[in-house]
Design a protein around this motif. Structure first.
Motif, PDB file in Angstrom:
ATOM      1  N   PRO A 116     -17.116   1.395 -16.473  1.00 57.13           N
ATOM      2  CA  PRO A 116     -16.935   1.415 -15.128  1.00 57.13           C
ATOM      3  C   PRO A 116     -16.085   0.536 -14.430  1.00 57.13           C
ATOM      4  N   SER A 117     -15.133  -0.005 -15.029  1.00 59.34           N
ATOM      5  CA  SER A 117     -14.068  -0.902 -14.281  1.00 59.34           C
ATOM      6  C   SER A 117     -13.338  -0.558 -13.039  1.00 59.34           C
ATOM      7  N   GLY A 118     -12.968   0.720 -13.080  1.00 59.06           N
ATOM      8  CA  GLY A 118     -12.298   1.403 -12.074  1.00 59.06           C
ATOM      9  C   GLY A 118     -13.171   1.209 -10.858  1.00 59.06           C
ATOM     10  N   TYR A 119     -14.377   0.907 -10.745  1.00 57.71           N
ATOM     11  CA  TYR A 119     -15.125   0.803  -9.738  1.00 57.71           C
ATOM     12  C   TYR A 119     -15.610  -0.620  -9.523  1.00 57.71           C
ATOM     13  N   VAL A 120     -15.737  -1.292 -10.621  1.00 50.48           N
ATOM     14  CA  VAL A 120     -16.473  -2.802 -10.494  1.00 50.48           C
ATOM     15  C   VAL A 120     -15.585  -3.743  -9.795  1.00 50.48           C
ATOM     16  N   LYS A 121     -14.218  -3.579 -10.024  1.00 47.62           N
ATOM     17  CA  LYS A 121     -13.549  -4.747  -9.650  1.00 47.62           C
ATOM     18  C   LYS A 121     -13.382  -4.768  -8.072  1.00 47.62           C
ATOM     19  N   GLY A 122     -12.974  -3.498  -7.491  1.00 50.89           N
ATOM     20  CA  GLY A 122     -13.113  -3.547  -6.168  1.00 50.89           C
ATOM     21  C   GLY A 122     -14.382  -3.967  -5.474  1.00 50.89           C
ATOM     22  N   TRP A 123     -15.501  -3.443  -6.105  1.00 47.66           N
ATOM     23  CA  TRP A 123     -16.780  -3.733  -5.619  1.00 47.66           C
ATOM     24  C   TRP A 123     -17.186  -5.096  -5.457  1.00 47.66           C
ATOM     25  N   ALA A 124     -16.739  -5.974  -6.615  1.00 50.42           N
ATOM     26  CA  ALA A 124     -16.986  -7.176  -6.953  1.00 50.42           C
ATOM     27  C   ALA A 124     -16.216  -8.001  -5.914  1.00 50.42           C
ATOM     28  N   ILE A 125     -15.048  -7.568  -5.562  1.00 46.87           N
ATOM     29  CA  ILE A 125     -14.131  -8.518  -4.824  1.00 46.87           C
ATOM     30  C   ILE A 125     -14.400  -8.306  -3.179  1.00 46.87           C
ATOM     31  N   GLU A 126     -14.895  -7.213  -2.826  1.00 46.14           N
ATOM     32  CA  GLU A 126     -15.501  -6.813  -1.586  1.00 46.14           C
ATOM     33  C   GLU A 126     -16.861  -7.780  -1.329  1.00 46.14           C
ATOM     34  N   ARG A 127     -17.591  -7.730  -2.388  1.00 51.65           N
ATOM     35  CA  ARG A 127     -18.729  -8.519  -2.155  1.00 51.65           C
ATOM     36  C   ARG A 127     -18.477  -9.827  -1.958  1.00 51.65           C
ATOM     37  N   ALA A 128     -17.555 -10.424  -2.984  1.00 53.00           N
ATOM     38  CA  ALA A 128     -17.082 -12.066  -2.866  1.00 53.00           C
ATOM     39  C   ALA A 128     -16.733 -12.209  -1.244  1.00 53.00           C
ATOM     40  N   ALA A 129     -15.843 -11.192  -0.828  1.00 49.79           N
ATOM     41  CA  ALA A 129     -15.417 -11.489   0.561  1.00 49.79           C
ATOM     42  C   ALA A 129     -16.655 -11.411   1.465  1.00 49.79           C
ATOM     43  N   ALA A 130     -17.449 -10.642   1.356  1.00 49.73           N
ATOM     44  CA  ALA A 130     -18.574 -10.724   2.476  1.00 49.73           C
ATOM     45  C   ALA A 130     -19.537 -11.980   2.297  1.00 49.73           C
ATOM     46  N   MET A 131     -19.654 -12.533   0.971  1.00 55.28           N
ATOM     47  CA  MET A 131     -20.106 -13.763   1.050  1.00 55.28           C
ATOM     48  C   MET A 131     -19.580 -14.852   1.801  1.00 55.28           C
ATOM     49  N   ILE A 132     -18.267 -14.747   2.064  1.00 52.03           N
ATOM     50  CA  ILE A 132     -17.463 -15.766   2.737  1.00 52.03           C
ATOM     51  C   ILE A 132     -17.679 -15.592   4.372  1.00 52.03           C
ATOM     52  N   THR A 133     -17.668 -14.041   4.593  1.00 50.15           N
ATOM     53  CA  THR A 133     -18.143 -13.696   5.915  1.00 50.15           C
ATOM     54  C   THR A 133     -19.522 -14.211   6.371  1.00 50.15           C
ATOM     55  N   ALA A 134     -20.259 -14.281   5.532  1.00 49.28           N
ATOM     56  CA  ALA A 134     -21.927 -14.380   5.993  1.00 49.28           C
ATOM     57  C   ALA A 134     -21.723 -16.051   6.239  1.00 49.28           C
ATOM     58  N   ALA A 135     -20.955 -16.764   5.591  1.00 48.64           N
ATOM     59  CA  ALA A 135     -20.864 -18.177   5.722  1.00 48.64           C
ATOM     60  C   ALA A 135     -20.229 -18.747   7.065  1.00 48.64           C
ATOM     61  N   GLY A 136     -19.806 -17.346   7.786  1.00 52.50           N
ATOM     62  CA  GLY A 136     -19.333 -17.753   9.162  1.00 52.50           C
ATOM     63  C   GLY A 136     -17.856 -17.860   9.268  1.00 52.50           C
ATOM     64  N   SER A 137     -17.220 -17.422   8.239  1.00 50.94           N
ATOM     65  CA  SER A 137     -15.536 -17.109   8.314  1.00 50.94           C
ATOM     66  C   SER A 137     -15.272 -15.779   8.900  1.00 50.94           C
ATOM     67  N   ALA A 138     -14.338 -15.989  10.012  1.00 53.55           N
ATOM     68  CA  ALA A 138     -13.752 -14.707  10.715  1.00 53.55           C
ATOM     69  C   ALA A 138     -12.335 -14.226  10.056  1.00 53.55           C
ATOM     70  N   GLY A 139     -11.795 -14.803   9.276  1.00 47.19           N
ATOM     71  CA  GLY A 139     -10.502 -14.672   8.724  1.00 47.19           C
ATOM     72  C   GLY A 139     -10.351 -15.093   7.266  1.00 47.19           C
ATOM     73  N   HIS A 140     -10.189 -14.233   6.584  1.00 42.83           N
ATOM     74  CA  HIS A 140     -10.043 -14.830   4.983  1.00 42.83           C
ATOM     75  C   HIS A 140      -9.688 -13.197   4.152  1.00 42.83           C
TER      76      HIS A 140
END
Length: 270
Positions: A119-143
């Motif tokens: 399922p790599s065709g889905y997993v890579k984008g899913w994992a990276i988007e969720r990683a970015a969301a973790m940083i958003t949740a910590a208060g970043s508005a630009g990353h």
């Protein structure tokens, strides 16, 4: 490797068979964590702490979903060593999403691209988007989180400056085909530039050869990346298909060197 310049933290992590790079804001006096292997910090430990958690998340995804690791859930499920119920619950989430994309794409997106479960065709984008969301949740508005050219951009670079992402020319090594720019968007490219013909047309069982690359832009990398994979497998039918998707645009270079773009892609051109 972690470093940066005034006001920014930059980190590059080798994971999931590629390099994932982070560009995040640094708070005054904030220390950069030793991301890999670091213990989880409290929810309020700032963007640096979130960066560490995001890196650990990507390594967990790699260990769980890699089709190249014999001990991963994906490999063991594919060989029948374990049942889906014995796997991480996120695998069920991924498989349900993949099934929906397969239907939407007329079967051009698949979890068995070469006959084995992957399922790599889905997993890579899913994992990276969720990683970015973790940083958003910590208060970043630009990353920005970039996984081998598949990129999730949040906000802007600061002072209203848009994120700018170069798209490799698949037919001219070392050259850029174009630069896309914007804020709060994702961009993913599927093509032959890095790995040669490797995306299979599920309907023929042969590598897709109509296109040399296709770049899809949208709001979130999970679907943007999956749609880029499906569009590349479609070849000549990709333009009309992406036009039918709400909120997604595409630019492609054909195997003969011609190019096309969907009606709204110009909004992303730098």
């Amino acid at each position: 490797m972690t470093g940066g310049q005034a006001g920014r933290l930059r980190h590059a992590e080798h994971v999931m068979g590629t390099v994932v790079s982070f560009d995040v804001p640094a708070c005054a006096g904030e220390e950069v964590p030793a991301c890999a292997g670091e213990e989880a910090g409290p929810a309020g430990d700032g963007v640096g702490g979130a960066l560490g958690r995001a890196v650990r998340w990507l390594h967990w995804v790699d260990a769980t979903f890699s089709p190249y690791r014999e001990d991963s859930d994906v490999s063991q499920l594919g060989t029948g060593e374990v049942s889906l119920a014995q796997c991480a619950p996120e695998l069920t989430e991924v498989l349900e999403a993949c099934a929906a994309i397969s239907v939407l794409s007329g079967g051009y997106f698949t979890t068995t691209p070469d006959g084995r479960f992957d399922p790599s065709g889905y997993v890579k984008g899913w994992a990276i988007e969720r990683a970015a969301a973790m940083i958003t949740a910590a208060g970043s508005a630009g990353h920005c989180v970039n996984g081998g050219g598949d990129v999730q951009c949040v906000g802007d670079r600061g002072s209203g400056q848009p994120w700018r992402i170069g798209i490799a020319d698949p037919l001219r090594a070392g050259s850029l085909a174009l630069v896309v720019a914007g804020r709060d968007f994702a961009v993913a490219t599927s093509g032959v530039a890095e790995r040669g013909p490797h995306i299979v047309n599920p309907h023929t069982g042969q590598p897709a050869t109509d296109l040399a690359s296709v770049t899809v832009a949208g709001s979130g990398l999970t679907l943007t990346d999956a749609y880029a994979t499906a569009a590349f497998a479609m070849g000549s039918g990709a333009r009309d298909w992406v036009e039918s998707l709400d909120g997604y645009e595409a630019f492609a270079i054909t195997s003969r060197g011609a190019d096309w773009q969907t009606s709204g892609f110009a909004a992303y051109l730098a």
